[in-house]
Design a protein around this motif. Structure first.
Motif, PDB file in Angstrom:
ATOM      1  N   PHE A   1     -12.447   0.780 -13.483  1.00  0.00           N
ATOM      2  CA  PHE A   1     -13.131  -0.650 -13.428  1.00  0.00           C
ATOM      3  C   PHE A   1     -12.458  -1.511 -12.147  1.00  0.00           C
ATOM      4  O   PHE A   1     -12.913  -2.104 -11.539  1.00  0.00           O
ATOM      5  CB  PHE A   1     -13.317  -1.485 -14.512  1.00  0.00           C
ATOM      6  CG  PHE A   1     -14.113  -0.773 -15.488  1.00  0.00           C
ATOM      7  CD1 PHE A   1     -14.793   0.141 -15.380  1.00  0.00           C
ATOM      8  CD2 PHE A   1     -14.382  -1.742 -16.741  1.00  0.00           C
ATOM      9  CE1 PHE A   1     -15.899   0.699 -16.180  1.00  0.00           C
ATOM     10  CE2 PHE A   1     -15.096  -1.038 -17.837  1.00  0.00           C
ATOM     11  CZ  PHE A   1     -15.795  -0.057 -17.544  1.00  0.00           C
ATOM     12  N   MET A   2     -10.950  -1.383 -12.102  1.00  0.00           N
ATOM     13  CA  MET A   2     -10.419  -1.947 -11.221  1.00  0.00           C
ATOM     14  C   MET A   2     -10.457  -1.553  -9.698  1.00  0.00           C
ATOM     15  O   MET A   2     -10.739  -2.472  -8.842  1.00  0.00           O
ATOM     16  CB  MET A   2      -8.757  -1.923 -11.565  1.00  0.00           C
ATOM     17  CG  MET A   2      -8.228  -3.126 -12.684  1.00  0.00           C
ATOM     18  SD  MET A   2      -8.518  -4.530 -12.750  1.00  0.00           S
ATOM     19  CE  MET A   2      -7.139  -5.032 -11.487  1.00  0.00           C
ATOM     20  N   PHE A   3     -10.379  -0.290  -9.420  1.00  0.00           N
ATOM     21  CA  PHE A   3     -10.731   0.084  -8.238  1.00  0.00           C
ATOM     22  C   PHE A   3     -12.240  -0.256  -7.927  1.00  0.00           C
ATOM     23  O   PHE A   3     -12.493  -0.569  -6.881  1.00  0.00           O
ATOM     24  CB  PHE A   3     -10.665   1.622  -8.311  1.00  0.00           C
ATOM     25  CG  PHE A   3      -9.106   2.086  -8.343  1.00  0.00           C
ATOM     26  CD1 PHE A   3      -8.253   1.933  -7.083  1.00  0.00           C
ATOM     27  CD2 PHE A   3      -8.409   2.431  -9.631  1.00  0.00           C
ATOM     28  CE1 PHE A   3      -6.926   2.263  -7.544  1.00  0.00           C
ATOM     29  CE2 PHE A   3      -6.951   2.901  -9.463  1.00  0.00           C
ATOM     30  CZ  PHE A   3      -6.219   2.667  -8.566  1.00  0.00           C
ATOM     31  N   LYS A   4     -13.104  -0.221  -8.793  1.00  0.00           N
ATOM     32  CA  LYS A   4     -14.496  -0.365  -8.624  1.00  0.00           C
ATOM     33  C   LYS A   4     -14.417  -1.809  -7.935  1.00  0.00           C
ATOM     34  O   LYS A   4     -15.169  -2.188  -6.950  1.00  0.00           O
ATOM     35  CB  LYS A   4     -15.677  -0.401  -9.596  1.00  0.00           C
ATOM     36  CG  LYS A   4     -16.074   0.990  -9.759  1.00  0.00           C
ATOM     37  CD  LYS A   4     -17.444   1.088 -10.125  1.00  0.00           C
ATOM     38  CE  LYS A   4     -18.091   2.298 -10.276  1.00  0.00           C
ATOM     39  NZ  LYS A   4     -17.805   3.255 -11.570  1.00  0.00           N
ATOM     40  N   ALA A   5     -14.128  -2.792  -8.630  1.00  0.00           N
ATOM     41  CA  ALA A   5     -14.056  -4.138  -8.299  1.00  0.00           C
ATOM     42  C   ALA A   5     -13.527  -4.567  -7.054  1.00  0.00           C
ATOM     43  O   ALA A   5     -13.931  -5.261  -6.031  1.00  0.00           O
ATOM     44  CB  ALA A   5     -13.315  -5.012  -9.395  1.00  0.00           C
ATOM     45  N   ILE A   6     -12.247  -3.855  -6.669  1.00  0.00           N
ATOM     46  CA  ILE A   6     -11.457  -3.998  -5.457  1.00  0.00           C
ATOM     47  C   ILE A   6     -12.354  -3.440  -4.583  1.00  0.00           C
ATOM     48  O   ILE A   6     -12.386  -4.188  -3.239  1.00  0.00           O
ATOM     49  CB  ILE A   6     -10.186  -3.405  -5.654  1.00  0.00           C
ATOM     50  CG1 ILE A   6      -9.259  -3.948  -6.555  1.00  0.00           C
ATOM     51  CG2 ILE A   6      -9.512  -3.006  -4.131  1.00  0.00           C
ATOM     52  CD1 ILE A   6      -7.984  -3.320  -6.902  1.00  0.00           C
ATOM     53  N   SER A   7     -13.016  -2.247  -4.614  1.00  0.00           N
ATOM     54  CA  SER A   7     -14.138  -1.709  -3.549  1.00  0.00           C
ATOM     55  C   SER A   7     -15.103  -2.678  -3.204  1.00  0.00           C
ATOM     56  O   SER A   7     -15.204  -2.885  -2.037  1.00  0.00           O
ATOM     57  CB  SER A   7     -14.319  -0.455  -3.905  1.00  0.00           C
ATOM     58  OG  SER A   7     -15.951  -0.245  -3.640  1.00  0.00           O
ATOM     59  N   GLY A   8     -15.455  -3.501  -4.206  1.00  0.00           N
ATOM     60  CA  GLY A   8     -16.614  -4.422  -4.070  1.00  0.00           C
ATOM     61  C   GLY A   8     -15.843  -5.646  -3.097  1.00  0.00           C
ATOM     62  O   GLY A   8     -16.690  -6.213  -2.229  1.00  0.00           O
ATOM     63  N   ILE A   9     -14.873  -5.887  -3.253  1.00  0.00           N
ATOM     64  CA  ILE A   9     -14.180  -7.183  -2.711  1.00  0.00           C
ATOM     65  C   ILE A   9     -14.080  -6.772  -1.155  1.00  0.00           C
ATOM     66  O   ILE A   9     -14.349  -7.493  -0.166  1.00  0.00           O
ATOM     67  CB  ILE A   9     -12.851  -7.602  -3.547  1.00  0.00           C
ATOM     68  CG1 ILE A   9     -13.138  -7.922  -4.840  1.00  0.00           C
ATOM     69  CG2 ILE A   9     -12.230  -8.683  -2.356  1.00  0.00           C
ATOM     70  CD1 ILE A   9     -11.871  -8.166  -5.709  1.00  0.00           C
ATOM     71  N   VAL A  10     -13.369  -5.451  -1.190  1.00  0.00           N
ATOM     72  CA  VAL A  10     -13.465  -5.085   0.382  1.00  0.00           C
ATOM     73  C   VAL A  10     -14.698  -4.927   1.175  1.00  0.00           C
ATOM     74  O   VAL A  10     -14.611  -5.327   2.307  1.00  0.00           O
ATOM     75  CB  VAL A  10     -12.532  -3.713   0.171  1.00  0.00           C
ATOM     76  CG1 VAL A  10     -12.759  -2.905   1.652  1.00  0.00           C
ATOM     77  CG2 VAL A  10     -11.278  -3.542  -0.319  1.00  0.00           C
ATOM     78  N   GLU A  11     -15.736  -4.379   0.550  1.00  0.00           N
ATOM     79  CA  GLU A  11     -16.955  -4.539   1.288  1.00  0.00           C
ATOM     80  C   GLU A  11     -17.580  -5.626   1.740  1.00  0.00           C
ATOM     81  O   GLU A  11     -18.288  -6.007   2.828  1.00  0.00           O
ATOM     82  CB  GLU A  11     -17.996  -3.544   0.215  1.00  0.00           C
ATOM     83  CG  GLU A  11     -17.807  -2.403   0.413  1.00  0.00           C
ATOM     84  CD  GLU A  11     -18.314  -1.343  -0.713  1.00  0.00           C
ATOM     85  OE1 GLU A  11     -19.320  -1.957  -1.358  1.00  0.00           O
ATOM     86  OE2 GLU A  11     -18.170  -0.116  -0.891  1.00  0.00           O
ATOM     87  N   ALA A  12     -17.403  -6.659   0.591  1.00  0.00           N
ATOM     88  CA  ALA A  12     -17.733  -8.241   0.989  1.00  0.00           C
ATOM     89  C   ALA A  12     -16.970  -8.665   2.162  1.00  0.00           C
ATOM     90  O   ALA A  12     -17.637  -9.131   2.899  1.00  0.00           O
ATOM     91  CB  ALA A  12     -17.589  -8.948  -0.279  1.00  0.00           C
TER      92      ALA A  12
END
Ligand code: PEP
Ligand code: MG
Length: 574
Positions: free
Chosen positions: A477-488
């Motif tokens: 879940f942490m990696f998913k959230a971080i990838s979402g922040i990077v994409e934004a």
């Protein structure tokens, strides 16, 4: 020779004698006073301790009224009433004169009588006030004890600190210079004590179950690489560790090469997290790309009070002098929750859950003068500098807008006085769950993001910073959230850095690179090892690693995948 196991929190080795710290036990000195001049001096010390306590409590009262309600603030009123009671001083003075006790001992006896009277009371109200008096006793003794001669009584020579738990303010009171290493039962990998231990390069082992097996004054070896404590080491083992210690010290003093890309040539920025200016003295400024996080609230923790505008200007200028023309991100005060609670260290904060979500940007917006003063101080030192300001614990856009308004007011106030300043970039920490829903809007109102994984893990996974191990560093879940922040960040063309402890975890870093992190900011103790790792990361060999991580159900599986990658491409970790 006996071995006790624990969890590595801050790596390193220490060989030394044990100092047991029992935070609830106040060390009361025994010295007698001999003449009238000394009595006067003791009473002056008491007066200044009382004055300090009153102003600290009045400041806290204002914060409590703003954040909570008058009812909670009334608890502080009853403490203020006791402190302002002339009989308190009168009774202490009489004891000093009659018994020749030092002021700490005399005060302690008088306040113990107050406690006794209340604890014997039939009324609930009075019994609860007992806690408030304990708080006063701790505060006043703390102020009195701060005098050099008493501090030295607490830790007389460099020792390894052993305690159930140690708060950041405990470490300051004991003086980090005299602490060779720390061993506790409670304390997580992302706790503020862990951050301080890394800043001071102190080996720290937590999660130790049988602490009481460690005796005061005995010599031990603390190995915070292998997670163990060696009691009664035989001379051969001690020699082995002395050799290791020398080797690690040589390693630590080696020049760190500045790395700005991975092995395959992808740009990668490595910045440092700083809490104390002296950390910069031990580092060559050509070994990092800049300061990615300066935790300004530690200035308050060092002083046990909010630093004034002038004090801030001096400290910020000193930091800037030390880093030359490198970029720097000053984070505005992130007091609150545990940091603020540690700083003010009031008993009621520990027992009342209403204080749990107190802090971050909210606390500063509720006390706009604190934030505006900080903005002015930062603007004053900004001329010709690559200076960034970052807002902590943002959970909605209104908070950013309110902070920006204060920022503009600070600029206008300087304009009126013809004080120069440069353009400063404003960014937000992404570390609350709420803001994950609004990343695009947030990205359009700030100029950069920095991911705070220490708090994010708490909000996403419900882990506790102060007690959990590092498994959340590998949670899918942490990696998913971080990838979402990077994409934004990419969609809105603003830079994204990650500044939580996850970035300094050698295995997690592999996963972070795989999900798109290209800038990290790490504690100064981890700079050397993380730099070596980034130099060897080959992103071409990690093409499907992100999907593999997302497909996992638990952090343990992710961890074993990351360890495998690490060992295959980077090498064996200690
Ligand atoms: C974080 O939350 O990850 C962070 C870097 O900030 P702090 O540890 O100071 O809360
Ligand atoms: Mg944080």
């Amino acid at each position: 020779m006996k071995i006790i196991k624990g969890r590595n929190i801050s790596q390193g080795i220490a060989i030394g004698n044990v100092h047991w710290h029992r935070s609830n036990v106040l060390v009361i000195p025994d010295e007698q006073v001999s003449d009238q001049a000394q009595i006067e001096k003791e009473m002056e010390n008491l007066q200044s301790a009382i004055d300090n306590c009153i102003s600290e409590l009045e400041q806290t009262r204002k914060l409590v009224v703003r954040h909570l309600d008058e009812e909670h603030a009334q608890i502080i009123d009853s403490q203020l009433m006791i402190l302002k009671d002339p009989y308190l001083k009168k009774e202490v003075k009489e004891l000093i004169e009659e018994e020749k006790f030092n002021v700490i001992k005399a005060f302690n006896i008088v306040i113990a009588n107050y406690e006794e009277r209340l604890s014997g009371s039939q009324s609930d109200y009075h019994r609860q006030r007992d806690l408030d008096i304990k708080d006063i006793r701790k505060r006043i003794v703390h102020y009195l004890i701060k005098r050099e001669d008493y501090i030295n009584k607490q830790i007389q020579e460099p020792s390894i600190l052993v305690s159930e738990s140690v708060s950041p303010s405990d470490l300051f009171t004991l003086d980090p210079e005299n602490v060779m290493g720390i061993i506790t039962h409670d304390g997580g990998a992302d706790s503020h004590l862990a951050i301080m231990a890394k800043a001071f390069k102190l080996p720290y082992l937590s999660g130790v179950e049988d602490l009481e097996r460690i005796d005061e004054d005995e010599e031990i070896i603390l190995d915070a690489y292998k997670g163990k404590i060696i009691k009664n080491p035989v001379s051969k083992t001690k020699q082995l560790y002395l050799d290791k210690l020398r080797k690690y010290e040589l390693e630590r003093n080696k020049k760190i090469e500045l790395i700005e890309q991975t092995k395959d040539g992808t740009p990668f920025g490595i910045y440092i997290n700083v809490e104390f200016i002296n950390e910069l003295d031990a580092l060559d400024r050509d070994s990092y790309s800049g300061i990615g996080l300066f935790r300004t609230e530690f200035l308050g923790l060092e002083r046990n009070a909010f630093p004034s505008e002038q004090e801030q200007v001096e400290v910020y200028s000193e930091v800037l002098d030390k880093i030359g023309d490198k970029p720097i991100v000053f984070r505005t005060f992130d007091f609150g929750r545990d940091k603020f609670i540690d700083m003010l260290d009031m008993e009621m904060f520990h027992v009342d859950s209403s204080y749990q979500d107190w802090g971050g940007i909210k606390l500063c917006l509720e006390n706009p003068e604190i934030l505006k003063t900080q903005f002015r101080a930062l603007l004053k030192v900004s001329s010709q500098r690559d200076l960034h300001i970052m807002l902590p614990m943002i959970s909605n856009l209104d908070e950013v807008e309110a902070a920006k308004e204060l920022f503009q007011e600070a600029q206008q106030e300087l304009d009126k006085k013809n004080i120069n300043y440069s353009e400063v970039k404003l960014g937000a920490m992404v570390e609350t769950k709420e803001i994950l829903e609004n990343l695009d809007e947030l990205a359009s109102s700030v100029e950069f993001f920095s991911i705070g994984t220490n708090d994010l893990a708490h909000f996403i996974l419900g882990t506790s910073r102060d007690s959990d191990s590092v498994t959340h560093h590998y949670h899918p879940f942490m990696f998913k959230a971080i990838s979402g922040i990077v994409e934004a960040g990419q969609r809105n063309q603003i830079p994204v850095t990650l500044c939580g402890e996850m970035g300094a975890d050698p295995y997690a870093l592999i996963g972070l690179a795989a999900v798109g992190i290209r800038n990290i900011s790490v504690n100064t103790s981890s700079l050397a090892s993380i730099t070596r790792e980034v130099k060897n990361i080959d992103l071409k060999k990690m093409e499907n690693l992100d999907s593999l991580i997302y497909s996992c159900d638990d952090p343990e599986t992710v961890q074993s995948i990351l360890i495998e990658y690490y060992e295959q491409y980077i090498g064996k970790n200690e």
